[in-house]
Design a protein around this motif. Sequence first.
Motif, PDB file in Angstrom:
ATOM      1  N   SER A   1     104.613  69.655   7.220  1.00  0.00           N
ATOM      2  CA  SER A   1     105.059  68.612   6.288  1.00  0.00           C
ATOM      3  C   SER A   1     106.339  67.939   6.791  1.00  0.00           C
ATOM      4  CB  SER A   1     105.255  69.172   4.880  1.00  0.00           C
ATOM      5  OG  SER A   1     106.402  69.982   4.810  1.00  0.00           O
ATOM      6  N   LEU A   2     107.075  68.633   7.674  1.00  0.00           N
ATOM      7  CA  LEU A   2     108.278  68.062   8.299  1.00  0.00           C
ATOM      8  C   LEU A   2     107.980  67.514   9.696  1.00  0.00           C
ATOM      9  CD1 LEU A   2     110.795  70.885   7.298  1.00  0.00           C
ATOM     10  CD2 LEU A   2     110.625  68.592   6.306  1.00  0.00           C
ATOM     11  N   GLU A   3     106.680  67.366   9.992  1.00  0.00           N
ATOM     12  CA  GLU A   3     106.187  66.825  11.261  1.00  0.00           C
ATOM     13  C   GLU A   3     106.592  67.682  12.458  1.00  0.00           C
ATOM     14  OE1 GLU A   3     107.172  62.647  11.427  1.00  0.00           O
ATOM     15  OE2 GLU A   3     105.859  62.203   9.725  1.00  0.00           O
ATOM     16  N   LYS A   4     106.471  69.002  12.278  1.00  0.00           N
ATOM     17  CA  LYS A   4     106.737  69.948  13.361  1.00  0.00           C
ATOM     18  C   LYS A   4     105.607  70.964  13.417  1.00  0.00           C
ATOM     19  CE  LYS A   4     111.632  69.456  12.736  1.00  0.00           C
ATOM     20  NZ  LYS A   4     112.934  69.945  12.899  1.00  0.00           N
ATOM     21  N   LYS A   5     105.199  71.306  14.634  1.00  0.00           N
ATOM     22  CA  LYS A   5     104.189  72.346  14.811  1.00  0.00           C
ATOM     23  C   LYS A   5     104.896  73.680  15.014  1.00  0.00           C
ATOM     24  CE  LYS A   5     100.549  69.534  16.837  1.00  0.00           C
ATOM     25  NZ  LYS A   5      99.621  69.390  17.976  1.00  0.00           N
TER      26      LYS A   5
ATOM     27  N   LYS B   1     100.130  66.961   1.144  1.00  0.00           N
ATOM     28  CA  LYS B   1      99.738  65.636   1.649  1.00  0.00           C
ATOM     29  C   LYS B   1     100.394  65.345   2.998  1.00  0.00           C
ATOM     30  CE  LYS B   1      98.736  63.442  -2.772  1.00  0.00           C
ATOM     31  NZ  LYS B   1      99.146  62.437  -3.751  1.00  0.00           N
ATOM     32  N   LYS B   2     101.690  65.615   3.097  1.00  0.00           N
ATOM     33  CA  LYS B   2     102.410  65.381   4.356  1.00  0.00           C
ATOM     34  C   LYS B   2     101.879  66.282   5.468  1.00  0.00           C
ATOM     35  CE  LYS B   2     106.762  64.427   1.988  1.00  0.00           C
ATOM     36  NZ  LYS B   2     108.108  64.960   1.772  1.00  0.00           N
TER      37      LYS B   2
ATOM     38  N   GLN C   1      98.910  67.745   5.728  1.00  0.00           N
ATOM     39  CA  GLN C   1      97.556  67.358   6.106  1.00  0.00           C
ATOM     40  C   GLN C   1      97.568  66.102   6.979  1.00  0.00           C
ATOM     41  OE1 GLN C   1      94.603  69.208   5.162  1.00  0.00           O
ATOM     42  NE2 GLN C   1      93.944  68.024   6.937  1.00  0.00           N
ATOM     43  N   SER C   2      98.362  65.132   6.606  1.00  0.00           N
ATOM     44  CA  SER C   2      98.452  63.888   7.365  1.00  0.00           C
ATOM     45  C   SER C   2      98.948  64.147   8.796  1.00  0.00           C
ATOM     46  CB  SER C   2      99.385  62.912   6.651  1.00  0.00           C
ATOM     47  OG  SER C   2      99.538  61.741   7.408  1.00  0.00           O
ATOM     48  N   PHE C   3     100.025  64.919   8.922  1.00  0.00           N
ATOM     49  CA  PHE C   3     100.560  65.226  10.253  1.00  0.00           C
ATOM     50  C   PHE C   3      99.556  66.041  11.056  1.00  0.00           C
ATOM     51  CE2 PHE C   3     103.041  67.838  13.233  1.00  0.00           C
ATOM     52  CZ  PHE C   3     103.650  66.812  13.974  1.00  0.00           C
ATOM     53  N   TYR C   4      98.917  67.014  10.428  1.00  0.00           N
ATOM     54  CA  TYR C   4      97.934  67.850  11.114  1.00  0.00           C
ATOM     55  C   TYR C   4      96.766  66.986  11.614  1.00  0.00           C
ATOM     56  CZ  TYR C   4      94.615  71.642  11.947  1.00  0.00           C
ATOM     57  OH  TYR C   4      93.689  72.496  12.513  1.00  0.00           O
ATOM     58  N   ASP C   5      96.249  66.120  10.749  1.00  0.00           N
ATOM     59  CA  ASP C   5      95.121  65.258  11.145  1.00  0.00           C
ATOM     60  C   ASP C   5      95.502  64.319  12.289  1.00  0.00           C
ATOM     61  OD1 ASP C   5      93.545  66.413   9.176  1.00  0.00           O
ATOM     62  OD2 ASP C   5      93.821  64.760   7.743  1.00  0.00           O
ATOM     63  N   ASP C   6      96.709  63.782  12.271  1.00  0.00           N
ATOM     64  CA  ASP C   6      97.162  62.848  13.300  1.00  0.00           C
ATOM     65  C   ASP C   6      97.454  63.523  14.637  1.00  0.00           C
ATOM     66  OD1 ASP C   6      96.981  60.819  11.446  1.00  0.00           O
ATOM     67  OD2 ASP C   6      99.137  60.681  11.086  1.00  0.00           O
ATOM     68  N   ASN C   7      97.612  64.835  14.643  1.00  0.00           N
ATOM     69  CA  ASN C   7      98.019  65.545  15.853  1.00  0.00           C
ATOM     70  C   ASN C   7      97.020  66.585  16.318  1.00  0.00           C
ATOM     71  OD1 ASN C   7     100.934  64.630  16.521  1.00  0.00           O
ATOM     72  ND2 ASN C   7     100.829  64.774  14.298  1.00  0.00           N
TER      73      ASN C   7
END
Length: 90
Positions: free
Chosen positions: A40-44, A80-81, A83-89
């Motif tokens: 959700s913070l755009e980090k893996k 939501k955040k 899932q969005s980051f996961y799908d985009d990456n």
Amino acid sequence: MEESPMKFLTPAIVTGALLFASSAMAATGEYDNMCAMGLSLEKKVETDCSVNAEIDGKTYCFGNETAKTLFMKDVEGNLKKAQSFYDDNQ
């Protein structure tokens, strides 16, 4: 020749050890066991999923208790955040 009593205990010991090992294993979660708060913070952030939460029948993993606590403050928004980051990456 007398049979060893250990011969008969071995299957029980092995079964008990396997049951203990399987119950001690960490959960398997969504997002390939990556930290849901991290996503959700755009980090893996890879985890062993030992810190997790079940939400709507799905298991989500966290890198630590702090990440889990922060995530739970806004479950819907963080999901939501994440899932969005996961799908985009993928």
